[in-house]
Design an enzyme around this catalytic site. Sequence first.
Site, PDB file in Angstrom:
ATOM      1  N   CYS A   2     -25.299   0.387  23.550  1.00  0.00           N
ATOM      2  CA  CYS A   2     -25.281   0.704  22.123  1.00  0.00           C
ATOM      3  C   CYS A   2     -25.924   2.059  21.853  1.00  0.00           C
ATOM      4  CB  CYS A   2     -26.062  -0.341  21.352  1.00  0.00           C
ATOM      5  SG  CYS A   2     -25.488  -1.993  21.624  1.00  0.00           S
ATOM      6  N   ARG A  27     -21.822   6.537  26.614  1.00  0.00           N
ATOM      7  CA  ARG A  27     -22.675   5.431  27.047  1.00  0.00           C
ATOM      8  C   ARG A  27     -21.907   4.106  27.081  1.00  0.00           C
ATOM      9  NH1 ARG A  27     -28.389   6.576  26.174  1.00  0.00           N
ATOM     10  NH2 ARG A  27     -28.692   4.354  26.037  1.00  0.00           N
ATOM     11  N   TRP A  75     -22.139  -2.218  21.776  1.00  0.00           N
ATOM     12  CA  TRP A  75     -21.594  -2.847  22.988  1.00  0.00           C
ATOM     13  C   TRP A  75     -21.946  -4.310  22.844  1.00  0.00           C
ATOM     14  CZ3 TRP A  75     -22.915  -5.330  27.640  1.00  0.00           C
ATOM     15  CH2 TRP A  75     -21.993  -5.190  28.678  1.00  0.00           C
ATOM     16  N   ASN A 101     -30.412  -1.491  18.371  1.00  0.00           N
ATOM     17  CA  ASN A 101     -30.071  -1.591  19.799  1.00  0.00           C
ATOM     18  C   ASN A 101     -31.051  -2.553  20.429  1.00  0.00           C
ATOM     19  OD1 ASN A 101     -28.215   0.398  19.541  1.00  0.00           O
ATOM     20  ND2 ASN A 101     -29.319   1.922  20.767  1.00  0.00           N
ATOM     21  N   GLY A 102     -30.578  -3.342  21.385  1.00  0.00           N
ATOM     22  CA  GLY A 102     -31.489  -4.248  22.084  1.00  0.00           C
ATOM     23  C   GLY A 102     -31.113  -5.695  21.808  1.00  0.00           C
ATOM     24  N   GLU A 475     -19.984   3.163  47.977  1.00  0.00           N
ATOM     25  CA  GLU A 475     -19.956   3.982  46.771  1.00  0.00           C
ATOM     26  C   GLU A 475     -18.515   4.383  46.424  1.00  0.00           C
ATOM     27  OE1 GLU A 475     -21.482   4.620  44.292  1.00  0.00           O
ATOM     28  OE2 GLU A 475     -20.637   6.480  43.530  1.00  0.00           O
ATOM     29  N   LYS A 479     -16.422   3.496  42.979  1.00  0.00           N
ATOM     30  CA  LYS A 479     -15.842   4.543  42.119  1.00  0.00           C
ATOM     31  C   LYS A 479     -14.376   4.252  41.840  1.00  0.00           C
ATOM     32  CE  LYS A 479     -18.433   6.081  41.105  1.00  0.00           C
ATOM     33  NZ  LYS A 479     -19.819   6.271  40.854  1.00  0.00           N
ATOM     34  N   GLU A 482     -14.000   1.069  39.550  1.00  0.00           N
ATOM     35  CA  GLU A 482     -14.476   1.118  38.164  1.00  0.00           C
ATOM     36  C   GLU A 482     -13.607   1.980  37.260  1.00  0.00           C
ATOM     37  OE1 GLU A 482     -18.323   2.919  37.231  1.00  0.00           O
ATOM     38  OE2 GLU A 482     -18.221   4.026  39.092  1.00  0.00           O
ATOM     39  N   HIS A 498     -13.926  -9.675  61.259  1.00  0.00           N
ATOM     40  CA  HIS A 498     -14.568 -10.999  61.213  1.00  0.00           C
ATOM     41  C   HIS A 498     -14.122 -11.797  59.994  1.00  0.00           C
ATOM     42  CE1 HIS A 498     -16.993 -10.178  64.701  1.00  0.00           C
ATOM     43  NE2 HIS A 498     -17.264  -8.980  64.191  1.00  0.00           N
ATOM     44  N   LYS A 593     -22.618   3.543  30.137  1.00  0.00           N
ATOM     45  CA  LYS A 593     -23.320   4.531  30.958  1.00  0.00           C
ATOM     46  C   LYS A 593     -24.752   4.105  31.206  1.00  0.00           C
ATOM     47  CE  LYS A 593     -23.618   8.458  33.099  1.00  0.00           C
ATOM     48  NZ  LYS A 593     -22.975   8.452  34.425  1.00  0.00           N
TER      49      LYS A 593
END
Length: 598
Positions: A2, A27, A75, A101-102, A475, A479, A482, A498, A593
Amino acid sequence: MCGIVGYIGKLKATDVILNGLKKLEYRGYDSCGISFLNEENYKYVTYKTPGRVDHLINSYDYKMNNFIGIGHTRWATHGKPNQVNSHPHSSASERFIVVHNGVIDNYKELTARYLQGFSFISETDTEVIADLIENFAKTMSTEEAIRKTLSLLEGSYALLVMDKEKNDTIYAAKNKSPLLIGSSDKGVTFGSDLMALVGNSDYYYLIEDKTFIVAQKNGKTTFQAYDIIGKSVKLQQHKMDLADNEIDKGGYEHFMLKEISEQPAVIRRIISKYLINGILEVSEKTKNLFKNKKRIYILAAGTSMHAGFIGRFYFENLAKIPTEVFIASEFAYNPPLLEKDALFVLISQSGETADLRTCLVNVKKMGYEVLTITNVITSTLAREADHALEIYAGPEIAVASTKAYVAQVTVLAILAYVLSEEKPFDLAFELSRLSVAMEAIIDKKEYIEKLVEKKLKKRNCFYIGRGIDYYTSLEAALKLKEISYIQTEGFAAGELKHGTIALIEKDVPVIAIISQKAINHNTRNNIQEVRARGATTIIIATEALSDSADDIILSDVHEFLSPLLTVIPTQLIAYYKAKELKLDIDKPRNLAKSVTVE
Ligand code: F6R
């Protein structure tokens, strides 16, 4: 996650707020809204919408003059991302307007205790805050009602409040969620991120937890900060040294491509920041944290955790300190048996990741020292640790981290190198050489775009590697998945047989990374195994270890630094696949973000 922006002053508040909300888009959010005072009729206006800030801008009328307002990008945590649940929220009589926010952990208890008879329009915990203020304001001043509400809230919040009976004031408060104040002779801006203040603030101020702010326009706009019992406190002033052009796309189609392209310059900037009299150095304070430590525990999430794996390799191979890496969200509630003489190293681009903050609070309670490695030196994790090291990546706007990852790994290399007794090579020199090798592969990006078109055709994909190439595979896989939404796994090359090799069938792409001489031969055997089962392979190798048929051949760099180079083509692969699929590269779905909820 948010985002919050508020403004009071001489400028048109809606311009400042909408512009600030655009800057916070990176974000991640799923709905947004704004409330402001229409100066022409002195009535408050609230506009809200699911979706993007552009929709908020294009769907409504902002022609009226206005000097005070608050805005939000949400968000979803409590309730769906629809218009009703988006912020700002009003109290029952609509006197108070709030953005938040929160997460308020005890909002149900507070509702039961203080808000019997109130009915709620939204499913959010924020509406409860607005109603609590309204309830207390029946018998108290606005400031007292807000302070009383704050004293009851458990959880995290960054809050802005407007009272329709006080047209010249914005109230603000924070606990655990970030909130900053920007000031100039044009007014006072609030933002949950420094980015939101850029362009209209000459100075900024960090707000401590449990601080309450009153910003007032009385001729000039000023603000005053108070602690929780109402005692006036002074906030430290910082000069704003970011300009608007540092957070625009600079001619690139996407922030992600810009940030990938900036990486050689980031390496050179880091060298210059850590080079003292020609020698790579860190402060005595940093070095002291490592004194007599028998173990290092690295805590991080996502991409930063992958940087942590490379960091472990550096700490063990250069500084000779046994090191373990943990997923922050796991460590927070399931810590292992810990060594007494240990140092915690927290790695976080944003410095605001909630999982890490929980870990920080827990390990500080246990008496451990903490070093935070971050891109945002003003962040919560930087301020609450014993010490912080800055990675100097510059603002990273694309949700998918690229240059911050490279900067984290570089700073970890420098730190381990400074701590090592024998300096087995000249790191500053090798890093400069690396930056040139990075430039060479970035220059070949069109070739990588074509390779992606030709070879990456399935909805699943594998990256394989051994040793530090395995960490790069993790990594690289993150990438690709996402931003292109292609299911991708990073595997230790030898582990595939395996079990997971059962998934290899005709044309499944397997991308192999080879930069370590000792295991070149073994990885190549694993490549043969998947080829024999029909996989389409892409081989990324450093020149000395390459075969003429390899797909991407990189210049040779010091083997320790190869993860900083091999990751670049994988970032470009992810970028071009997402571009081919016409996806929202800088703002992938469901992602944020800065992940400020656990
Ligand atoms: C992926 C990505 C995330 C972050 C993770 C931790 O590209 O950026 O996986 O690395 O959310 O965030 P920070 O580093 O801000 O703690």
